[in-house]
Design a protein around this motif. Structure first.
Motif, PDB file in Angstrom:
ATOM      1  N   UNK A 686       1.024  -1.284  -0.138  1.00  0.00           N
ATOM      2  CA  UNK A 686       0.105   0.148   0.142  1.00  0.00           C
ATOM      3  C   UNK A 686       1.002   1.256   0.047  1.00  0.00           C
ATOM      4  N   UNK A 687       2.153   1.147   0.511  1.00  0.00           N
ATOM      5  CA  UNK A 687       2.952   2.280   0.525  1.00  0.00           C
ATOM      6  C   UNK A 687       3.978   2.252  -0.530  1.00  0.00           C
ATOM      7  N   UNK A 688       3.944   1.078  -1.461  1.00  0.00           N
ATOM      8  CA  UNK A 688       5.040   1.141  -2.576  1.00  0.00           C
ATOM      9  C   UNK A 688       6.460   0.394  -2.331  1.00  0.00           C
ATOM     10  N   UNK A 689       6.039  -0.538  -1.253  1.00  0.00           N
ATOM     11  CA  UNK A 689       7.366  -1.321  -0.716  1.00  0.00           C
ATOM     12  C   UNK A 689       6.824  -2.724  -1.182  1.00  0.00           C
ATOM     13  N   UNK A 690       7.677  -3.466  -2.104  1.00  0.00           N
ATOM     14  CA  UNK A 690       7.379  -4.661  -2.629  1.00  0.00           C
ATOM     15  C   UNK A 690       8.463  -6.059  -2.390  1.00  0.00           C
ATOM     16  N   UNK A 691       9.473  -5.714  -1.744  1.00  0.00           N
ATOM     17  CA  UNK A 691      10.524  -6.697  -1.940  1.00  0.00           C
ATOM     18  C   UNK A 691      11.773  -6.551  -0.840  1.00  0.00           C
ATOM     19  N   UNK A 692      12.416  -7.627  -0.735  1.00  0.00           N
ATOM     20  CA  UNK A 692      13.578  -7.753  -0.037  1.00  0.00           C
ATOM     21  C   UNK A 692      13.270  -7.866   1.523  1.00  0.00           C
ATOM     22  N   UNK A 693      13.334  -6.760   2.267  1.00  0.00           N
ATOM     23  CA  UNK A 693      12.875  -6.892   3.543  1.00  0.00           C
ATOM     24  C   UNK A 693      12.030  -5.616   4.147  1.00  0.00           C
ATOM     25  N   UNK A 694      11.517  -5.470   5.060  1.00  0.00           N
ATOM     26  CA  UNK A 694      10.631  -4.390   5.344  1.00  0.00           C
ATOM     27  C   UNK A 694      10.751  -4.184   6.788  1.00  0.00           C
ATOM     28  N   UNK A 695      10.741  -2.897   7.411  1.00  0.00           N
ATOM     29  CA  UNK A 695      10.924  -2.225   8.715  1.00  0.00           C
ATOM     30  C   UNK A 695       9.836  -1.574   9.097  1.00  0.00           C
ATOM     31  N   UNK A 696       9.452  -1.743  10.074  1.00  0.00           N
ATOM     32  CA  UNK A 696       7.885  -1.128  10.631  1.00  0.00           C
ATOM     33  C   UNK A 696       8.276  -0.387  12.182  1.00  0.00           C
ATOM     34  N   UNK A 697       8.052   0.627  12.364  1.00  0.00           N
ATOM     35  CA  UNK A 697       8.264   1.272  13.585  1.00  0.00           C
ATOM     36  C   UNK A 697       7.163   1.924  14.208  1.00  0.00           C
ATOM     37  N   UNK A 698       6.563   1.230  15.277  1.00  0.00           N
ATOM     38  CA  UNK A 698       5.242   1.880  16.001  1.00  0.00           C
ATOM     39  C   UNK A 698       5.367   2.522  17.208  1.00  0.00           C
ATOM     40  N   UNK A 699       4.915   4.119  17.240  1.00  0.00           N
ATOM     41  CA  UNK A 699       5.193   4.997  18.411  1.00  0.00           C
ATOM     42  C   UNK A 699       4.094   4.991  19.223  1.00  0.00           C
ATOM     43  N   UNK A 700       4.299   4.907  20.408  1.00  0.00           N
ATOM     44  CA  UNK A 700       3.244   5.069  21.320  1.00  0.00           C
ATOM     45  C   UNK A 700       3.613   5.581  22.849  1.00  0.00           C
ATOM     46  N   UNK A 701       2.671   5.967  23.641  1.00  0.00           N
ATOM     47  CA  UNK A 701       2.852   6.674  24.722  1.00  0.00           C
ATOM     48  C   UNK A 701       1.665   6.150  25.638  1.00  0.00           C
ATOM     49  N   UNK A 702       2.209   4.943  26.764  1.00  0.00           N
ATOM     50  CA  UNK A 702       1.112   4.880  27.529  1.00  0.00           C
ATOM     51  C   UNK A 702       0.441   5.928  28.353  1.00  0.00           C
ATOM     52  N   UNK A 703      -0.778   6.050  28.330  1.00  0.00           N
ATOM     53  CA  UNK A 703      -1.444   7.043  29.255  1.00  0.00           C
ATOM     54  C   UNK A 703      -1.402   6.679  30.828  1.00  0.00           C
ATOM     55  N   UNK A 704      -1.756   7.969  31.581  1.00  0.00           N
ATOM     56  CA  UNK A 704      -1.556   7.522  32.947  1.00  0.00           C
ATOM     57  C   UNK A 704      -2.570   6.590  33.495  1.00  0.00           C
ATOM     58  N   UNK A 705      -3.712   6.533  32.823  1.00  0.00           N
ATOM     59  CA  UNK A 705      -4.920   5.552  33.229  1.00  0.00           C
ATOM     60  C   UNK A 705      -4.311   4.244  32.885  1.00  0.00           C
ATOM     61  N   UNK A 706      -3.450   3.935  32.243  1.00  0.00           N
ATOM     62  CA  UNK A 706      -3.004   2.535  31.729  1.00  0.00           C
ATOM     63  C   UNK A 706      -2.185   1.899  33.031  1.00  0.00           C
ATOM     64  N   UNK A 707      -3.268   0.778  33.627  1.00  0.00           N
ATOM     65  CA  UNK A 707      -2.731   0.455  34.862  1.00  0.00           C
ATOM     66  C   UNK A 707      -2.642  -1.280  34.636  1.00  0.00           C
ATOM     67  N   UNK A 708      -2.586  -1.462  33.221  1.00  0.00           N
ATOM     68  CA  UNK A 708      -2.398  -3.250  33.063  1.00  0.00           C
ATOM     69  C   UNK A 708      -1.048  -3.425  33.461  1.00  0.00           C
ATOM     70  N   UNK A 709      -1.158  -4.591  33.899  1.00  0.00           N
ATOM     71  CA  UNK A 709       0.269  -5.371  34.323  1.00  0.00           C
ATOM     72  C   UNK A 709       0.538  -6.659  33.318  1.00  0.00           C
ATOM     73  N   UNK A 710      -0.359  -6.577  32.076  1.00  0.00           N
ATOM     74  CA  UNK A 710       0.113  -7.584  31.180  1.00  0.00           C
ATOM     75  C   UNK A 710       1.318  -7.222  30.755  1.00  0.00           C
ATOM     76  N   UNK A 711       2.210  -8.146  30.282  1.00  0.00           N
ATOM     77  CA  UNK A 711       3.243  -7.951  29.515  1.00  0.00           C
ATOM     78  C   UNK A 711       3.377  -8.721  28.314  1.00  0.00           C
ATOM     79  N   UNK A 712       2.159  -9.097  27.642  1.00  0.00           N
ATOM     80  CA  UNK A 712       2.164 -10.070  26.435  1.00  0.00           C
ATOM     81  C   UNK A 712       1.695  -9.151  25.337  1.00  0.00           C
ATOM     82  N   UNK A 713       2.699  -9.084  24.561  1.00  0.00           N
ATOM     83  CA  UNK A 713       2.642  -8.261  23.239  1.00  0.00           C
ATOM     84  C   UNK A 713       2.161  -9.152  22.162  1.00  0.00           C
ATOM     85  N   UNK A 714       1.174  -8.904  21.237  1.00  0.00           N
ATOM     86  CA  UNK A 714       0.738  -9.764  20.136  1.00  0.00           C
ATOM     87  C   UNK A 714       0.943  -9.177  18.841  1.00  0.00           C
TER      88      UNK A 714
END
Length: 980
Positions: A686-714
């Motif tokens: 969808x962004x014009x990359x079709x070959x070789x290898x791919x790199x993704x970077x996801x940026x986020x900041x947990x909010x103050x209300x984030x009280x989860x103790x889970x450590x499982x990322x899917x």
């Protein structure tokens, strides 16, 4: 194409716009042609005519884009011509020509000019197959990546799709048109589209829209100037697109067949389905036995246009292959990936192809019905008669009723002849068919005006010799009993060489009866000189066409003179100048030469590759010589002993890395073949990359209300069959998926080192190995299945609160390296900077080796070195890079890319394989100068990785008459504007 290995293009032809077909002897033969367009390539219900002469179009598949050294194309064509072939079929890959929409690149390695010149020089006619869809185990079947974004079904009559093909079809169509036989070139047939034979829900097929697709493609090619006949490959064998079937019909109908499928993992089992293993095993599956059984079965149908997929496979260099294949496209072909001809498949094909060049009766023959025991004395043997039309010659194609059988079966053959019904052999004993073998027995076969009443031995060739004599070569397998019969009027046979030939008589004909041994027998009967050979001895006989006057030149014609020479590894061509026989060829050992037959005397000298060699007459009066073989000492570098330079090629996981120049993943829809389950598309295409290898970077900041103790990322990630991925949170390694040979996507849970801290910025980095897109059946859009991230879940984080960016190769579709093409590079930092190119600024990098040092932790290291080679002129020395050939690696799960002078020529996957040997052709590897070699080492395990070994290995040292190639375009490193 769906991973077929043996492909038979069987021409079953109709008379265009005719209501009936005349097939009987003595009926008028109506020749078909597009009279308003051209008259050099015509056809009737039996065969092609070229310049008014019937030809057996015996061809093999060879893709120029899989050998990116134009100067080596002649070498391959000459090796195909030496087999006795008359043609080659080739695809062109739209995705490689128009990787950037609107720009069709046709220079450098993408130019077909040398391909056409080499075909003409070798004397090979061509079938051009420009698609636009080709399958061919190429990524997306040859459709450019930018078509995957279309909001329509690909290969449909949608204007969006059809209009997208216009530029490519016009450009390649014009290039092909200029190379047609009508313009003095080698192209005699063109195939529009590829296996366009099904459509979801179509009942019946084809629907009107399918007809419009075929007609549009044909019209665009005609508009470009193509006038030779169109041919089709119907893999459903249903008569689709046959002449007279309506809009989209072609001129000549053909099928393609998948007799053994392609399971090289179980290579002694016939028939099979695809499985993953190395290409050398595939050569066992489709070996010389397969050629005898499968190909001869095809001849029993009366096939006169016959194409073998592949005759030379080459390499899936530069990520051009689909996700189910390897970097090798050797395909188990008769000519190996590194252009060698040592497989028994090669000489076996030579026996078959040359037989048809001297059997004109076959070109007008009609196949009868196969029967178990109908001609043979046992029902274990199946025989198909192929009856001559207008001649008395009949062909009896004989194999086991169970073609997979390994049994040895004895039988007698009962056949009609011009002197009545005969049971063969007549003098005694039985014929023998060993397991996985097949025979073509002949009756009333014309040998230069002499009627050979029958032969149970197979005919290799015959030709006129000097002094108005005729040479006939018959052969059989070891320990087989055979007979051949000739007119008694020729006189009493004389055995001039060998022994143990029984001579019998039955009134009007004389019988020769023998059991095949390695000993050659030569029998003279009147004007005939008959060589009775063991098949392996026949392998060393080379049948070489002598050049003719233009326009025939080096192209095949039954009217041409032949030279027959016994030699060794390879004879490419022959010519006669005065009393000198000029041979061009290759040897891999000191080799004896024996001139078996030439069309005129006196021949008193022999030259080989331009040098006169000492020759003398043998006791039998044949001119003989010896070609010395004294291989040079070639200095090959020990790669582990070289100085390597190292650069971290994954700076993206460092805290100070900026992805400001990366592509924002902000598209909220996708036209790919999966419904979005993320807030924005994370599909690379969808962004014009079709070959070789791919790199993704996801940026986020947990909010103050984030009280989860889970450590499982899917994460649910897709990269194609055998892909891998690695994941980091900031600079902390979370884990990898090392890949599986049966999965193209994988849902993985990884553990965070601790719960996410509210208010803290986090960056999730995902590196994905892109293994290529799939192929597809028409209308399925299977090639649109995405590559990238399908879904994700971060504990306590709403998916909408993650901002994603990505990159692939620098520029995406606007790729920077036009010389090496749109798929040669991926997302890794060193690739984006162009450091894999010759002359990269590595002097200030750390000194470290991928073998002695490697990586101590997960990530990507980039290593580069240089070395020189100096291979003497006249020696063809194919070389391969061999991974882990001499030592054990550290870390099981790692992957390497191999770059040679900037060309990506291998992707080594340590934990999956199967490929460890990566041939790199001369012209990419500089055999007479400096070479820049680079590796990316991707360690997927927490403990890092180190190569167990990497060697440069000469595969053979061949004294060769090939034309030494120059270097392919290899622009070096320059600072890339906008690189990040």
């Amino acid at each position: 194409m769906f991973s077929s290995l043996l492909r038979a293009l069987l021409a079953i032809t109709w008379l265009l716009q005719a209501s009936a077909i005349s097939i009987g002897p003595h009926q008028n033969v109506r020749i078909n042609s597009r009279q308003a367009l051209q008259d050099l390539v015509t056809w009737d219900e039996y065969s092609l005519f070229v310049r008014g002469e019937r030809i057996m179009f015996f061809s093999g598949e060879f893709h120029p884009f899989r050998l990116p050294v134009p100067d080596l194309w002649l070498d391959v064509f000459q090796k195909i011509k030496a087999l006795g072939f008359s043609g080659v079929s080739f695809y062109t890959d739209w995705a490689l020509y128009e990787g950037n929409r609107g720009t069709v690149v046709t220079d450098g390695i993408w130019s077909l000019e040398k391909f056409f010149q080499a075909a003409s020089q070798a004397g090979i006619y061509l079938v051009a197959r420009p698609g636009p869809y080709i399958n061919a185990e190429t990524a997306a079947g040859g459709l450019p990546g930018w078509t995957l974004r279309f909001n329509t079904t690909l290969r449909s009559a949608s204007p969006e799709y059809l209009n997208a093909t216009e530029n490519y079809l016009a450009t390649l169509g014009k290039i092909i048109a200029d190379a047609q036989i009508t313009n003095g070139g080698p192209v005699v047939l063109v195939q529009p589209e590829n296996e366009y034979t099904t459509w979801p829900g179509a009942n019946p097929f084809p629907e009107q829209q399918n007809r419009e697709v075929m007609a549009f493609t044909e019209d665009r090619l005609r508009d470009a100037g193509i006038v030779v006949p169109f041919i089709v490959n119907d893999n459903e064998n249903m008569g689709y697109w046959a002449p007279g079937t309506g809009l989209g019909a072609v001129d000549i109908y053909g099928i393609d067949s998948y007799p053994l499928r392609y399971d090289c993992a179980d290579y002694y089992v016939w028939p099979t389905i695809r499985g993953g293993t190395n290409q050398s095993n595939c050569a066992i599956l489709v070996n010389a036995q397969a050629e005898r059984v499968v190909y001869k079965n095809n001849y029993s149908f009366g096939a006169t246009i016959f194409n073998i997929y592949m005759i030379y496979g080459g390499s899936n260099w530069g990520n051009l292959g689909y996700h189910g294949g390897d970097a090798s496209y050797d395909y188990g072909a008769a000519i190996t990936e590194d252009r060698l001809v040592w497989r028994e498949k090669y000489p076996e094909l030579k026996l078959q192809a040359n037989f048809f060049k001297v059997s004109p009766a076959y070109l007008t023959a009609t196949a009868g019905n196969v029967g178990n025991g109908s001609y043979a004395s046992t029902s274990a043997i199946a025989t198909t008669p192929v009856f001559g039309n207008g001649s008395n010659t009949n062909f009896y194609v004989t194999r086991h009723a169970d073609y997979t059988s390994n049994d040895t079966t004895t039988y007698k053959l009962q056949v009609p002849t011009s002197v009545g019904n005969l049971t063969l052999p007549q003098i005694g004993g039985t014929l023998t068919l060993f397991g996985r073998d097949a025979k073509i027995h002949v009756t009333d076969y014309d040998v230069g005006g002499v009627n050979m009443l029958y032969s149970t031995a197979e005919v290799y060739t015959w030709t006129r010799t000097a002094a108005n004599k005729t040479l006939l070569v018959l052969y059989g397998g070891a320990d087989e009993t055979h007979e051949a019969a000739f007119p008694a009027s020729l006189g009493r046979p004389t055995i001039s060489e060998g022994s143990d030939v029984i001579v019998g008589s039955n009134g009007s004909y004389t019988i020769l009866h023998w059991t095949v041994t390695p000993q050659r027998r030569v029998v003279e009967i009147g004007s005939l000189e008959i060589h009775l050979l063991w098949r392996n001895e026949a392998y060393n006989y080379w049948v070489l066409e002598l050049p003719a006057a233009e326009p025939i030149g080096n192209f095949s014609s039954m009217s041409k003179d032949l030279a027959v020479v016994k030699a060794g590894y390879l004879l490419r061509s022959a010519d006669i100048s005065g009393n000198e026989l000029r041979l061009v060829g290759d040897v891999n050992a000191t080799t004896s030469i024996e001139v078996i037959s030439v069309p005129r005397n006196p021949i008193t000298q022999i030259s080989f590759n331009g040098e006169l060699i000492s020759s003398k007459d043998s006791q039998s009066g044949r001119l003989t010589a010896s070609i010395p073989y004294n291989p040079p000492n070639i200095s090959i570098p020990t790669l582990s002993a070289l100085q390597w330079r190292y650069l971290d090629s994954l700076p993206e996981i460092q805290s100070n890395y900026s992805d400001a120049l990366w592509t924002s993943c902000n598209q909220t829809y996708s036209n790919e073949n999966r419904t979005l389950t993320t807030p924005t598309s994370l599909y690379a295409s969808d962004y014009g990359y079709h070959t070789g290898s791919l790199l993704f970077r996801g940026h986020f900041v947990p909010s103050a209300s984030n009280t989860t103790t889970s450590t499982t990322l899917s994460l649910n990630v897709t990269g194609g069959v055998g892909f891998a991925h690695s994941v980091w949170l900031n600079s902390t390694f979370l884990g990898s998926w090392p890949g599986n040979g049966g999965l193209e996507y994988y849902a993985q849970n990884v553990s965070l080192p601790s719960p996410l801290v509210p208010g803290t910025p986090f960056t999730l980095t995902v590196l994905i190995d892109h293994m290529g897109q799939d192929e597809e059946a028409p209308g399925t859009d299977a090639i649109k299945f995405p590559r990238g991230i399908l879904d994700y879940s971060i504990p306590g984080i709403d998916a909408h609160d993650v901002t994603w960016k990505m990159t692939g190769n620098l520029g995406g579709e606007a790729y920077r390296d036009l010389a090496r093409g749109p798929r040669n590079e991926g997302a890794m930092y060193a690739e984006r900077q162009g450091y894999h190119l010759p002359g990269a600024p590595s002097a200030g990098w750390a000194v470290a080796s991928p073998m002695t040092d490697g990586l101590a932790k997960p990530g990507v290291g980039f290593y580069t070195t240089t070395f020189a080679l100096d291979v003497p002129v006249g020696w063809d020395v194919p070389m391969s890079f061999v991974f882990n050939g001499s030592a054990e690696a550290t870390g099981a799960d790692y992957r390497c890319q191999l770059f040679v002078n900037g060309y990506q020529f291998g992707k080594y996957v340590n934990n999956l394989g199967p490929q460890t040997v990566f041939p790199v052709p001369e012209g990419i590897l500089n055999h007479n100068g400096m070479n820049d070699v680079a590796l990316t080492l991707w360690a997927l395990d927490a403990g890092g990785a180190k190569l167990g070994g990497l060697e440069l290995v000469p595969q053979r040292v061949i004294k060769s008459g090939y034309s030494k190639p120059g270097l392919s375009p290899m622009p070096g490193w320059t600072l890339r504007e906008g690189a990040y």
